[in-house]
Every structure is written in structure tokens, then in C-alpha cells.
Design a protein around this motif. Structure first.
Motif, PDB file in Angstrom:
ATOM      1  N   UNK A  61       0.950  -1.264  -0.023  1.00 42.88           N
ATOM      2  CA  UNK A  61      -0.207  -0.019   0.139  1.00 42.88           C
ATOM      3  C   UNK A  61       0.875   1.191   0.031  1.00 42.88           C
ATOM      4  N   UNK A  62       2.206   1.347   0.875  1.00 40.90           N
ATOM      5  CA  UNK A  62       2.948   2.272   0.883  1.00 40.90           C
ATOM      6  C   UNK A  62       4.316   1.773   0.852  1.00 40.90           C
ATOM      7  N   UNK A  63       5.249   2.509   0.815  1.00 35.80           N
ATOM      8  CA  UNK A  63       6.710   1.710   1.066  1.00 35.80           C
ATOM      9  C   UNK A  63       7.000   1.547   2.327  1.00 35.80           C
ATOM     10  N   UNK A  64       6.401   2.001   3.233  1.00 37.96           N
ATOM     11  CA  UNK A  64       6.560   1.833   4.472  1.00 37.96           C
ATOM     12  C   UNK A  64       5.428   1.130   5.590  1.00 37.96           C
ATOM     13  N   UNK A  65       4.681   0.228   5.118  1.00 36.74           N
ATOM     14  CA  UNK A  65       3.682  -0.464   5.657  1.00 36.74           C
ATOM     15  C   UNK A  65       4.319  -1.097   6.957  1.00 36.74           C
ATOM     16  N   UNK A  66       3.722  -1.000   8.102  1.00 36.48           N
ATOM     17  CA  UNK A  66       4.095  -1.518   9.447  1.00 36.48           C
ATOM     18  C   UNK A  66       2.851  -2.489   9.947  1.00 36.48           C
ATOM     19  N   UNK A  67       3.075  -3.810  10.415  1.00 39.74           N
ATOM     20  CA  UNK A  67       1.606  -4.536  10.921  1.00 39.74           C
ATOM     21  C   UNK A  67       2.167  -4.524  12.462  1.00 39.74           C
ATOM     22  N   UNK A  68       1.111  -5.159  13.048  1.00 40.16           N
ATOM     23  CA  UNK A  68       1.185  -5.246  14.322  1.00 40.16           C
ATOM     24  C   UNK A  68       0.573  -6.873  14.752  1.00 40.16           C
TER      25      UNK A  68
END
Length: 243
Positions: A160-167
Motif C-alpha cells: 500500500x506504501x513503501x513503509x507499511x508496518x503491521x502489528x
């Protein structure tokens, strides 16, 4: 929060697992998550404006009896970050490149917020108070919230972006807050900052993180299962012409 692990509504908050809940905000159907440990309260994403953030701040205090101590920003779009300024004492986490994205993108964020219905004055106020993450995650980081409550912050790759972060919240069931890598209430959005051709492989890694029995929490929409994520992965692969 009650430790009952059943899925039920708590004044707008849906209880997903012991100490884990989420809410779908009325504006743009953005998901906000909370994870409660003995020593900390983590909030996932912060809403579209300081006003929305203040509402969340009060609700989390009422629900948990404690203030938000940590915030994870799943990516830098306005509807996920502009409420963070009302949590001045929270530690804010984001993927390594999110800081630069926010530093460069203030005008774009404001214009995008206004285009989606945020009042211009409110959008300007939010940008002036924009919070950048003080804790930057390269690939993964284990965040200890106390009382054997450890959550994993992972950059599974671009999409979705260059910097996706998941938890990832371990447990039975495990809960994975996906940000906008997964969307249920509409087609996943691929803007100019997306890495569309990498997105299917990133979802493959996301599925390996959560496994077949996890609850996957999209950035927008209802909680889904691994089968839904896999189907969306295949739709994205067909859409962008990758395997």
C-alpha cells in the motif's frame, strides 16, 4: 478491558481477544486498535484529525483506565496519523522510512485530508501539530507492554506504501493489525506511493506471520480471516500482473 475473549461490542469497540480490541471510526471507516499489557497501552493508528484523536484518547482511558503509552502508525496517510498530536507522552513507532515521508509530505497530507472532507482549518492545524515517529523500525521489533504481553512490529515489505508496518499480537487467536495492506470495505487503494507489484508477496509474508487461524484486522472494514487475505492477494496479483 474484560478478559472474555468473545467477539462483542464495547461501546463501539469490538473485543477480539484478551486485552485486544478495535474500533471502526465513522469517518472513512478507519480501524483503530488497542492492545493492553500490565505496563502499557498500545494504540494502533490515531485517526484523521486532532479532534478525532482526542475522542480516541478519552475512550481508551475510559475503556482501560490508563492512558495510551505507545502508538504504532501503520503508514503515513492522513487518516491514520493526524490524530497523534493529542498523545504527547506516548512513544510513537513507525517503519524506518515513515519519518522522511512525513517530513516531506505535509502539504500533500493536508490537501489529501481536505479532498476527503476534513475542514481546511482543521487540516492545517493537524499538519502544524504533525507527530513524527521517535522509534523507527527497520524490519521487526518486539514491543514489551508488560505482564508477558509482547507484540511484534513488522515491516513485511512494501505494498500500500513503501513503509507499511503491521502489528502481530500472539495468542489464541493471534490478532494481526494489517493497516491498509488489507481492506475489507472497499478495493485496496494503490496511490503514487504504493509498491503495487510487491504487494502480493508482502501479503504472502503477512500470512506467514499470522497463520491460518489468526484474526486479520484491515485498515478499513470488518475483521477477516486468512482465506480472505489470500483471496485479496490473488486479486492484487491479477490486477498488477504479477504471480
Amino acid at each position: 478491558m474484560d478478559s472474555d475473549s468473545t467477539r462483542r461490542d464495547l461501546g463501539g469497540w469490538e473485543h477480539l481477544a484478551p486485552g485486544v480490541a478495535r474500533r471502526r471510526l465513522p469517518f472513512l471507516d478507519v480501524t483503530i486498535g488497542i492492545v493492553v499489557g500490565d505496563e502499557g497501552v498500545l494504540m494502533i493508528d490515531a485517526g484523521s484529525t486532532p479532534r478525532e484523536g482526542e475522542e480516541l484518547r478519552q475512550q481508551v482511558m475510559e475503556l482501560t483506565g490508563r492512558p495510551v503509552s505507545h502508538i504504532v502508525l501503520t503508514h503515513g496517510h492522513f487518516d491514520h496519523v493526524l490524530g497523534a498530536s493529542v498523545f504527547p507522552h506516548a512513544q510513537v513507532y513507525g517503519e524506518m522510512s515513515l519519518d522522511g515521508y512525513l517530513e516531506r509530505g505535509g502539504v500533500t497530507l493536508r490537501d489529501d485530508a481536505v479532498a476527503h472532507g476534513v475542514a481546511p482549518d482543521e487540516a492545517t492545524e493537524a499538519i502544524e501539530a504533525l507527530v513524527r515517529p521517535g522509534n523507527l523500525i527497520h524490519e521487526r521489533y518486539a514491543l514489551d507492554l508488560g505482564g508477558a504481553r509482547e507484540v511484534l512490529l513488522v515491516h513485511p515489505g512494501g505494498g500500500h506504501t513503501t513503509h507499511d508496518l503491521v502489528v502481530v499480537v500472539p495468542g489464541t487467536p493471534a490478532v494481526v493489525f494489517c493497516g491498509d495492506l488489507v481492506e475489507e470495505s472497499g478495493e485496496p487503494q494503490a496511490g503514487p506511493d504504493s509498491l503495487a507489484r510487491q504487494w502480493p508477496a508482502t501479503l504472502d509474508r503477512l500470512l506467514r506471520l499470522g497463520g491460518e487461524t489468526a484474526l486479520y484486522v484491515p485498515g478499513h472494514g470488518a475483521v477477516v480471516d486468512a482465506r480472505f487475505v489470500r483471496a485479496q492477494r490473488d486479486e492484487l496479483a491479477a490486477r498488477f500482473g504479477v504471480s
